[in-house]
Design a protein around this motif. Structure first.
Motif, PDB file in Angstrom:
ATOM      1  N   UNK A 110       0.843  -1.197   0.000  1.00 58.56           N
ATOM      2  CA  UNK A 110       0.000   0.000   0.000  1.00 58.56           C
ATOM      3  C   UNK A 110       0.876   1.244   0.000  1.00 58.56           C
ATOM      4  N   UNK A 111       0.248   2.408  -0.133  1.00 57.69           N
ATOM      5  CA  UNK A 111       0.979   3.671  -0.080  1.00 57.69           C
ATOM      6  C   UNK A 111       1.626   3.888   1.271  1.00 57.69           C
ATOM      7  N   UNK A 112       0.977   3.447   2.356  1.00 55.33           N
ATOM      8  CA  UNK A 112       1.523   3.598   3.704  1.00 55.33           C
ATOM      9  C   UNK A 112       2.546   2.508   4.038  1.00 55.33           C
ATOM     10  N   UNK A 113       2.496   1.389   3.345  1.00 54.08           N
ATOM     11  CA  UNK A 113       3.416   0.279   3.601  1.00 54.08           C
ATOM     12  C   UNK A 113       3.966  -0.242   2.273  1.00 54.08           C
ATOM     13  N   UNK A 114       4.969   0.464   1.688  1.00 55.24           N
ATOM     14  CA  UNK A 114       5.482   0.079   0.365  1.00 55.24           C
ATOM     15  C   UNK A 114       6.206  -1.268   0.347  1.00 55.24           C
ATOM     16  N   UNK A 115       6.674  -1.738   1.505  1.00 58.39           N
ATOM     17  CA  UNK A 115       7.322  -3.057   1.520  1.00 58.39           C
ATOM     18  C   UNK A 115       6.276  -4.166   1.479  1.00 58.39           C
TER      19      UNK A 115
END
Length: 158
Positions: free
Chosen positions: A86-91
């Motif tokens: 996601x945008x908040x969690x790119x990993x």
């Protein structure tokens, strides 16, 4: 003369019996080959059909609601994982099963046991970094193992 006629009839009967047995054996052998070919073709069709539900996610753009639906749909599949970036969690986080996606690894596409995977509730929690916005857009990619079996889908938010 009567004995010669009887001998010819017996010889003809034996010859016809041998010819009939030979024909049956030849037909049986060709039927076996046809059966093997049909079984092979059927197995190939079965493999293709089993992967068609995943191919809709092969290098396409999907909405966040489709990502959530795929999480619900495949949550019971063993040996199959879904990664969502996601945008908040790119990993990203893996759901249900973790799959090795390192292309430098010899184990590309293999299921990694003993690794914790995310819960579906975090994907629906707006305060979570793993929240999947239903109106967001994601790029999807299929991960296959060395045997060409589909092991995972990776969704990356645009």
């Amino acid at each position: 003369m009567n004995n010669a006629s009887t001998a010819l009839k017996v010889a003809a009967g034996i010859f016809l019996t041998i010819a009939l047995i030979t024909i049956v054996v030849i037909l049986f052998m060709s039927a076996q080959e046809a059966t093997k070919t049909a079984q092979s073709n059927f197995a190939q069709i079965q493999t293709e059909l089993s992967s068609t539900s995943y191919t809709v996610y092969d290098n396409t753009k999907v909405s966040g609601s489709q990502v959530l639906n795929s999480l619900r749909k495949y949550q019971t599949d063993e040996q199959f994982g879904i990664q969502v970036k996601t945008g908040k969690n790119p990993s990203g986080v893996w759901y249900f099963t973790t799959v090795n996606t390192s292309t430098s690894s010899d184990q590309y596409g293999s299921v990694e046991t003993g690794k914790p995977a995310g819960a579906l509730t975090s994907a629906q929690d707006q305060s979570s970094s793993n929240y999947i916005n239903p109106s967001g857009t994601f790029h999807s990619e299929i991960i296959r193992d060395k045997s060409n079996v589909i092991r995972a889908i990776v969704f990356e938010q645009n």
